[in-house]
Design a protein around this motif. Structure first.
Motif: not given
Length: 166
Positions: A10-11, A39-44, A68, A164, A166
């Protein structure tokens, strides 16, 4: 493995790798094309610093680090799952348009790693959003990935103020 292998997650980030890996005493060329979306939710952004350059409005020199993670459905390289990607970058942007350099470390679930170096070009696409494209090379690896070589291409959507990617 013969022919291209692709894995879709996903992303919005697309990465391609062409890989060569050694087997025993002989080096066997094994070409793979690995595609994945992250996807962005697991990248910071774990760290980011910006210094304003006074020559024109919005000109900054930045240094940053991005982590990530792939908690589910990780991409595979030579049958090894990517656990994390750590990217350290330097950027010279004016209003989020510009260029930079990236150094990435790909940490596999078994502890092996491989590394890449890439050039990035970015452009603003929204108030706190820009798109970046990178092209670079895989520069080496450890363990089962020792001797890895290849080309790396990515496209990413970044939100630096939100932290974030993605």
């Amino acid at each position: 493995m013969n022919g291209p292998t692709s894995l879709i997650l996903k992303s919005a980030a697309l990465t391609w790798l062409v890989v060569a890996s050694p087997i025993g005493d002989a080096v066997a060329q094994q070409r793979q094309r690995v595609f994945f979306h992250a996807s962005g939710e697991n990248s910071k952004y774990t760290k980011q610093y910006a210094i304003d350059v006074p020559d024109m409005p919005g000109h900054q020199v930045r240094i940053y680090e991005i982590r990530r993670a792939f908690p589910t459905n990780p991409p595979l390289v030579n049958g090894l799952a990517i656990k994390e990607i750590w990217t350290r970058g330097i950027a010279d942007y004016t209003e989020d348009n510009g260029h930079g350099t990236l150094y990435s470390e790909y940490l596999m679930e078994n502890g092996d790693r491989f590394f890449s170096f890439a050039s990035v070009v970015a452009h603003r696409t929204g108030l706190d959003e820009f798109t970046s494209n990178t092209v670079g090379y895989i520069t080496g690896g450890t363990g089962k990935l020792e001797g890895i070589e290849g080309v790396l291409r990515t496209t990413a959507k970044t939100h630096p103020k939100a932290g974030t990617l993605e």
